[in-house]
Design an enzyme around this catalytic site. Structure first.
Site, PDB file in Angstrom:
ATOM      1  NE  ARG A 120      38.490 -21.395  56.166  1.00 21.03           N
ATOM      2  CZ  ARG A 120      39.152 -21.443  55.002  1.00 21.03           C
ATOM      3  NH1 ARG A 120      38.883 -22.392  54.111  1.00 21.03           N
ATOM      4  NH2 ARG A 120      40.083 -20.542  54.715  1.00 21.03           N
ATOM      5  NE  ARG A 136      49.368 -24.208  45.190  1.00 28.37           N
ATOM      6  CZ  ARG A 136      48.084 -24.104  45.523  1.00 28.37           C
ATOM      7  NH1 ARG A 136      47.313 -25.178  45.532  1.00 28.37           N
ATOM      8  NH2 ARG A 136      47.579 -22.935  45.841  1.00 28.37           N
ATOM      9  CB  SER A 143      47.186 -16.011  51.343  1.00 27.16           C
ATOM     10  OG  SER A 143      46.954 -17.379  51.626  1.00 27.16           O
ATOM     11  CD  GLN A 149      45.363 -21.930  50.390  1.00 24.31           C
ATOM     12  OE1 GLN A 149      46.576 -21.952  50.235  1.00 24.31           O
ATOM     13  NE2 GLN A 149      44.526 -22.482  49.528  1.00 24.31           N
ATOM     14  CG  ASP A 154      39.999 -20.072  43.983  1.00 25.66           C
ATOM     15  OD1 ASP A 154      41.223 -19.897  43.842  1.00 25.66           O
ATOM     16  OD2 ASP A 154      39.489 -20.530  45.022  1.00 25.66           O
ATOM     17  CE  LYS A 174      45.257 -18.623  44.345  1.00 22.49           C
ATOM     18  NZ  LYS A 174      44.960 -18.670  45.768  1.00 22.49           N
ATOM     19  NE  ARG A 194      43.979 -22.133  39.233  1.00 20.43           N
ATOM     20  CZ  ARG A 194      43.223 -22.338  40.310  1.00 20.43           C
ATOM     21  NH1 ARG A 194      42.767 -21.318  41.012  1.00 20.43           N
ATOM     22  NH2 ARG A 194      42.915 -23.564  40.681  1.00 20.43           N
TER      23      ARG A 194
HETATM   24  C1  S3P Z   1      41.208 -20.763  49.970  1.00 17.24           C
HETATM   25  C2  S3P Z   1      41.920 -19.630  49.776  1.00 17.24           C
HETATM   26  C3  S3P Z   1      42.453 -19.211  48.465  1.00 17.24           C
HETATM   27  C4  S3P Z   1      41.814 -19.987  47.317  1.00 17.24           C
HETATM   28  C5  S3P Z   1      41.692 -21.444  47.617  1.00 17.24           C
HETATM   29  C6  S3P Z   1      40.852 -21.656  48.861  1.00 17.24           C
HETATM   30  C7  S3P Z   1      40.743 -21.083  51.336  1.00 17.24           C
HETATM   31  O1  S3P Z   1      43.849 -19.433  48.439  1.00 17.24           O
HETATM   32  O2  S3P Z   1      42.562 -19.792  46.131  1.00 17.24           O
HETATM   33  O3  S3P Z   1      41.100 -22.124  46.533  1.00 17.24           O
HETATM   34  O4  S3P Z   1      39.859 -21.947  51.495  1.00 17.24           O
HETATM   35  O5  S3P Z   1      41.250 -20.464  52.285  1.00 17.24           O
HETATM   36  P1  S3P Z   1      44.870 -18.342  49.029  1.00 17.24           P
HETATM   37  O6  S3P Z   1      44.558 -18.194  50.445  1.00 17.24           O
HETATM   38  O7  S3P Z   1      46.248 -18.899  48.824  1.00 17.24           O
HETATM   39  O8  S3P Z   1      44.624 -17.102  48.215  1.00 17.24           O
END
Ligand code: S3P
Length: 449
Positions: A33, A129, A174, A176, A327, A354, A358
Site C-alpha cells: 500500500r 486464483r 476480503s 483485497q 494468514d 490463498k 491451505r
Molecule cells: C491481504 C489480505 C488478505 C491476506 C493477504 C493480504 C491484504 O487476503 O490473506 O495475505 O494485504 O489486503 P484477502 O483479502 O483475500 O482475505
C-alpha cells in the site's frame, strides 16, 4: 518477475531451546500500500522499513511501469515520486505480479478507473486464483476485463473512460476486494461506498486518511462496517515507517511455543485488532506470552512480545475471529498438533483460495506427519498429540505457498523425526530472511541441495 523455477527442498530437525530476538521484516500489506498510495500522491513519498520480499518488489516494478518513479535508496528505504490520482499511464508490457494476490488485486483496482488497457499475469499459484471477486465490482465502475476461465490470469483490464462511483457490499471477507474497490473509487467522481459484514484488515482505510483522502468509517444498524470515500482527492506524499509484519512474527512465536525450553523476544508486533487474532488465540490455548511496551509505530498499535515454551490445550477458534488471523491458520494448525486436545477452526473456507488450498495442504502434511485431522469445505480440526509428541518424518508439499513451507519447517523443529518441505523457495515472497533469523534463534533448518 518472481521465479519459482528451481525448487529448494528444506529440512527442519528437532532443535534445542530457541533463544534470542526475532526482529521480523516490514509488514507485507502495508508495504504494498505504501508503494501504491505513494505512486498516486503528488510528489515524493519516503518509505522506511519496506519489506523487500519478491511480492512487494513486483508491486514496485508495477508502479514504475504505470509511470511513477520508484527508487531504492538503501536497505528498506525507498522513495516514490507519485503521479497523482488519475495520473497513471498505460504500461508498455504485461504486469507480472509474481505470487502476490494482494499486488495484483490492488493494482487492478488502481487502474480500473484509468482510460487504458493493462494485462496482468503471475506465477503458477497466482494464475490459479479467482479474480472475479475483484473484476465484478470493478465492472460497476465501468471497467471491462477478459481473462481465462473463471476470470483467472492472464487477464486484460480495460479501465473505465468515464468512471462512475460505486456502492458495494463485499460478498467475501476480503481486504483485497475492499481495497481494490477503494482504489478504483479514488479516480471516480463522487462517493464510493464499501460495506463489509465482517471487518477485515483496515490498512487501506488508515493509510488513505494518512495520505489526505476524505474517508469515513461507521458501523451500520446491522453491525456491518461501512466505508465512504470521496473520489478525486489530491493525495499528499507521506513519510511511511512500515511496522514489522505480525504474520511473519507468527513463525518464530509459534516455534518458541512448541520447542521445549525456548524463550524468544519479538519486538513491534501489531496489536491492530484486524490483524492480531492469532495472538488472542494462542493466549486462550495457554501460551506464555507477555505483551510489553505497548506503543504506536508507523500508525499501528504494536507491542513487544516475550514468548516462552508452553504446554498448550486445544480450543475452538470463534469463526468471527477468522478474518483477523486468516494468514495464520497454517501455523496455528501446527501449534494445535502439539497441544493437548482438539483445536477446531471453522469459517475458514477463504483458506482454500490463498496461494494454495491451505486447508488441503495443511491437512495432507499433518496426516503424513502422524497427526489426525478432520476437514470439510469450511473447517479444519486438528487432534493434538500433546504429550505423545508429533512423529514428523514426512516430506510435505508446499504448492508454491510461502506460509505452508514455513509452517511445516516450524513443525519439524519440535517433531520426533525431521520434516522436509519439497520447495522452500516461495519463502522469499514474504520473509526473505526467514532462514537467517531462525538460525539465529538456534533452529536447525537446512537446505537439501
Ligand atoms: C491481504 C489480505 C488478505 C491476506 C493477504 C493480504 C491484504 O487476503 O490473506 O495475505 O494485504 O489486503 P484477502 O483479502 O483475500 O482475505
Amino acid at each position: 518477475m518472481s521465479s519459482h523455477g528451481t525448487p529448494i527442498p528444506m529440512t527442519a530437525r528437532k532443535s534445542g531451546p530457541l533463544k534470542g530476538t526475532a526482529a521480523v521484516p516490514g509488514d507485507k500489506s502495508i508495504s504494498h500500500r505504501a508503494l501504491i498510495f505513494g505512486a498516486m500522491a503528488v510528489g515524493e513519498t519516503k518509505i522506511t522499513g519496506l519489506l523487500e520480499g519478491e511480492d512487494v518488489l513486483d508491486t514496485a516494478k508495477a508502479m514504475q511501469a504505470l509511470g511513477a518513479d520508484v527508487i531504492r535508496e538503501g536497505a528498506g528505504e525507498w522513495t516514490v515520486h507519485g503521479v497523482g490520482v488519475g495520473g497513471f499511464t498505460e504500461p508498455a508490457d504485461v504486469i507480472d505480479c509474481g505470487n502476490s494476490g494482494t499486488g495484483v488485486r490492488l493494482i487492478m483496482g488502481a487502474v480500473a478507473t484509468h482510460d487504458f488497457c493493462t494485462t496482468f499475469t503471475g506465477d503458477g499459484s497466482l494464475r490459479k486464483r479467482p479474480m472475479g471477486r475483484v473484476t465484478d465490482p470493478l465492472a460497476l465502475f465501468g471497467a471491462q476485463s477478459v481473462g481465462r476461465s473463471e476470470g483467472r490470469l492472464p487477464l486484460t483490464l480495460i479501465g473505465a473512460a468515464e468512471p462512475v462511483p460505486v456502492e458495494y457490499e463485499t460478498p467475501v471477507p476480503s481486504a483485497q476486494v475492499k481495497s481494490a474497490v477503494l482504489l478504483a473509487g479514488l479516480n471516480a467522481p463522487g462517493q464510493t461506498v464499501v460495506i463489509e459484514k465482517e471487518m477485515t484488515r483496515d490498512h487501506t482505510e488508515r493509510m488513505l486518511v494518512g495520505f489526505g483522502a476524505e474517508l469515513t468509517t461507521e458501523t451500520t444498524p446491522d453491525g456491518y462496517h461501512k466505508i465512504t470515500l470521496t473520489g478525486r482527492p489530491e493525495l499528499t506524499p507521506q513519510e511511511v515507517a512500515v511496522p514489522r509484519d505480525p504474520s511473519s512474527a507468527a513463525f518464530p512465536v509459534c516455534a518458541a511455543l512448541i520447542v521445549e525450553g525456548s524463550e524468544v523476544f519479538v519486538p513491534g508486533v501489531s496489536q491492530n485488532t484486524t490483524r492480531n487474532g492469532l495472538y488472542t488465540t494462542l493466549v486462550e490455548m495457554g501460551a506464555d506470552i507477555s505483551f510489553e511496551n505497548p506503543r504506536t509505530e508507523g500508525g499501528e498499535p504494536v507491542a513487544d512480545l516475550r514468548v516462552k515454551y508452553s504446554q498448550l490445550k486445544g480450543i475452538e477458534v470463534p469463526s468471527e475471529r477468522a478474518a483477523s488471523m486468516i494468514d495464520e491458520f497454517p501455523v496455528l494448525s501446527v501449534v494445535a498438533a502439539f497441544a493437548e486436545g482438539t483445536t477446531v477452526m471453522r469459517g475458514v473456507k477463504e483458506l482454500r483460495v490463498k496461494e494454495s488450498d491451505r486447508i488441503d495442504a495443511m491437512a495432507r502434511g499433518l496426516e503424513a506427519c502422524g497427526v489426525e485431522i478432520e476437514e470439510d469445505h469450511d473447517t479444519l480440526i486438528v487432534h493434538g498429540r500433546g504429550s505423545k509428541g508429533v512423529k514428523g518424518g514426512a516430506t510435505c508439499a508446499t504448492h508454491i505457498d510461502h506460509r505452508i513451507a514455513m509452517s511445516f519447517l516450524v513443525m519439524g523443529l519440535a517433531s520426533d523425526t525431521p520434516v522436509t518441505v519439497d520447495d522452500g523457495s516461495p519463502i522469499a515472497t514474504s520473509f526473505p530472511v526467514f532462514e537467517k533469523l531462525m538460525a539465529g534463534l538456534g533452529a536447525a533448518i537446512t537446505r537439501n541441495n
